[in-house]
Design an enzyme around this catalytic site. Structure first.
Site, PDB file in Angstrom:
ATOM      1  N   SER A   1      16.085 -58.354 -54.656  1.00 23.14           N
ATOM      2  CA  SER A   1      14.871 -58.556 -53.859  1.00 23.14           C
ATOM      3  C   SER A   1      14.627 -57.399 -52.898  1.00 23.14           C
ATOM      4  O   SER A   1      15.569 -56.793 -52.384  1.00 23.14           O
ATOM      5  CB  SER A   1      15.003 -59.849 -53.053  1.00 23.14           C
ATOM      6  OG  SER A   1      13.962 -59.976 -52.102  1.00 23.14           O
TER       7      SER A   1
ATOM      8  N   TYR B   1       7.896 -56.382 -53.239  1.00 26.15           N
ATOM      9  CA  TYR B   1       6.787 -56.937 -52.476  1.00 26.15           C
ATOM     10  C   TYR B   1       5.884 -55.777 -52.081  1.00 26.15           C
ATOM     11  O   TYR B   1       6.364 -54.767 -51.554  1.00 26.15           O
ATOM     12  CB  TYR B   1       7.274 -57.648 -51.209  1.00 26.15           C
ATOM     13  CG  TYR B   1       7.921 -58.982 -51.436  1.00 26.15           C
ATOM     14  CD1 TYR B   1       7.251 -59.982 -52.134  1.00 26.15           C
ATOM     15  CD2 TYR B   1       9.188 -59.254 -50.944  1.00 26.15           C
ATOM     16  CE1 TYR B   1       7.838 -61.222 -52.338  1.00 26.15           C
ATOM     17  CE2 TYR B   1       9.781 -60.490 -51.142  1.00 26.15           C
ATOM     18  CZ  TYR B   1       9.099 -61.471 -51.839  1.00 26.15           C
ATOM     19  OH  TYR B   1       9.683 -62.691 -52.040  1.00 26.15           O
TER      20      TYR B   1
ATOM     21  N   THR C   1       6.127 -59.171 -57.322  1.00 29.94           N
ATOM     22  CA  THR C   1       5.817 -60.540 -56.917  1.00 29.94           C
ATOM     23  C   THR C   1       4.467 -60.562 -56.219  1.00 29.94           C
ATOM     24  O   THR C   1       4.259 -59.855 -55.238  1.00 29.94           O
ATOM     25  CB  THR C   1       6.910 -61.089 -55.988  1.00 29.94           C
ATOM     26  OG1 THR C   1       8.156 -61.117 -56.703  1.00 29.94           O
ATOM     27  CG2 THR C   1       6.576 -62.496 -55.530  1.00 29.94           C
TER      28      THR C   1
ATOM     29  N   LYS D   1       5.408 -61.505 -61.388  1.00 31.81           N
ATOM     30  CA  LYS D   1       5.936 -62.819 -60.990  1.00 31.81           C
ATOM     31  C   LYS D   1       4.974 -63.516 -60.025  1.00 31.81           C
ATOM     32  O   LYS D   1       4.396 -62.872 -59.161  1.00 31.81           O
ATOM     33  CB  LYS D   1       7.300 -62.648 -60.313  1.00 31.81           C
ATOM     34  CG  LYS D   1       7.992 -63.942 -59.912  1.00 31.81           C
ATOM     35  CD  LYS D   1       9.387 -63.653 -59.389  1.00 31.81           C
ATOM     36  CE  LYS D   1      10.145 -64.909 -59.011  1.00 31.81           C
ATOM     37  NZ  LYS D   1       9.603 -65.527 -57.790  1.00 31.81           N
TER      38      LYS D   1
ATOM     39  N   HIS E   1       6.974 -69.704 -56.605  1.00 30.55           N
ATOM     40  CA  HIS E   1       7.865 -69.189 -55.560  1.00 30.55           C
ATOM     41  C   HIS E   1       8.838 -70.278 -55.097  1.00 30.55           C
ATOM     42  O   HIS E   1       9.161 -70.391 -53.910  1.00 30.55           O
ATOM     43  CB  HIS E   1       7.057 -68.659 -54.366  1.00 30.55           C
ATOM     44  CG  HIS E   1       7.691 -67.466 -53.707  1.00 30.55           C
ATOM     45  ND1 HIS E   1       7.288 -66.173 -53.955  1.00 30.55           N
ATOM     46  CD2 HIS E   1       8.700 -67.349 -52.816  1.00 30.55           C
ATOM     47  CE1 HIS E   1       8.003 -65.334 -53.238  1.00 30.55           C
ATOM     48  NE2 HIS E   1       8.886 -66.033 -52.537  1.00 30.55           N
TER      49      HIS E   1
END
Length: 378
Positions: free
Chosen positions: A107, A130, A156, A252, A276
């Site tokens: 992440s 992100y 994402t 995603k 999520h």
């Protein structure tokens, strides 16, 4: 870890060993948690057709995800603050995934950095991005992932605005935890976690701290992060990132057929049907409910995967039966990590694989290529 029969056993162990704020961060959903609950209950509502007197002596659960051979259609999902569930958590999870042969996704909001994980693994992993307002930082982050030999970029899209998790507000979530009286009392009951954290230098968001102007410590990072998620994010931004990356792209956060088609149009190699983990739009569809329509719409154009609510190998089989070419697990592997570090994650993968294999056999199938909706009673 003692005797462990199922993933739920590891969840209970994690709850005993991990500070409350980080356990709650893992377990919570947004607002009323209706979508969080639906992810699991909607999976459980799907029943199997038991078949008998079929030769299933030779079996395989192997598939491919993005061209990579995997022993089962599972990847470790990107999860924020993983290194707060266990010291060096991202490194340990990546090592367990590598040993088992399934992909690991790091992440953006990890405690261990891209470089930390690359230095402690021998095979490529995936990086989740992100898209934040600081586009120069995002471009550098993509280049860092390239330099670390990441084999896919997962973008994402469902965190342009952060959903509220009530427990995080109540607990005053921070990494590392603030030394309030309440937190110190709770930490005193978690000695193994505390010792682990004392033994590592990785206690902040190392993908960010030191890589962004003006972000030198956790106090400045907190303000920066809140201000950085970008409500103006568009498909044009995704297209530009794909152009910069040049490699395989996973999108995603897709729950809607129209969005799935747009993901294909920007060149997605795989799409993850995901809400999520029930942490964003409370009241949204469960992932397994949204999956079939998206498979019908784009399943012949790119790989369709799903995450959300997967706690057993049976859940993986349900998703495959409804057309998924892969699944991602988040909470399930975090239970193992919090309970027993790398060995705990390995145990989760072992349990899921066994449950998947046995359920497939009891449905009268020898390989996942033989699995479709005909094994289900709906």
């Amino acid at each position: 870890m003692g005797v462990v029969a199922c993933v739920e056993d590891l969840r209970k162990q994690m709850q005993r060993r991990v500070p409350r704020m980080f356990y709650d961060y893992c377990e919570s959903g947004s607002w009323t948690e209706s979508t969080l609950d639906a992810n699991e209950t909607d999976l459980q509502a799907i029943k199997f057709r038991q078949r008998v007197a079929i030769d299933v002596s030779e079996r395989s659960t192997a598939m491919k995800m993005l061209g990579q051979d995997v022993p089962m259609p599972v990847a470790l999902a990107p999860t924020g603050l993983t290194g707060m569930q266990h010291a060096d958590g991202e490194i340990l999870a990546a090592q367990a995934a590598e040993a088992f042969g399934v992909p690991f996704t790091l992440s953006t909001m990890s405690i261990c950095s891209i470089e930390d994980v690359a230095e402690n693994t021998s095979k490529p992993f995936w990086f989740q991005l992100y898209v934040m307002r600081a586009r120069d930082f995002i471009r550098r982050l993509v280049e860092r992932a390239r330099a670390a030999n990441c084999s896919a970029l997962m973008i994402t899209l469902d965190l342009q605005i952060m959903g509220q998790l009530h427990n995080d507000v109540r607990n005053g979530l921070s990494a590392p935890p603030k030394l309030t009286l309440k937190n110190m009392v709770n930490l005193a009951t978690k000695p193994s976690w505390c010792l682990g954290m004392l033994g590592t230098k990785r206690r902040a968001f190392r993908n960010i701290v030191g890589h962004v102007d003006g972000v030198k410590d956790m106090s400045s990072l907190a303000d920066w992060t809140v201000s950085q998620f970008d409500p103006s994010l568009s498909w044009d931004d995704v297209r530009e990132i794909r152009k910069q990356w040049g490699g395989k792209i996973i999108i995603k956060g897709i729950l809607d057929v129209e969005d799935a088609r747009k993901a294909v149009n920007v060149g997605a190699d795989a799409v993850v049907v995901s809400n999520h983990g029930g942490r964003q739009l409370d009241g949204a569809l469960s992932s397994i409910t949204a999956l079939p329509a998206i498979v019908d719409a784009i399943g012949d154009k790119c790989e369709v995967w799903m995450d959300g609510g997967i706690r057993t190998g049976q859940d993986i089989l349900r998703a495959v039966a409804l057309g998924a070419k892969g699944t991602l697990i988040g909470r399930a592997y975090l239970y193992g990590l919090g309970a027993g570090g790398e060995a705990g994650v390995a145990k989760v993968l072992e349990i899921l694989h066994k449950e998947l294999d046995l359920t497939m056999a009891l449905c009268g199938r020898s390989t996942l290529s033989q699995v479709d909706e005909s094994i289900l009673i709906r």
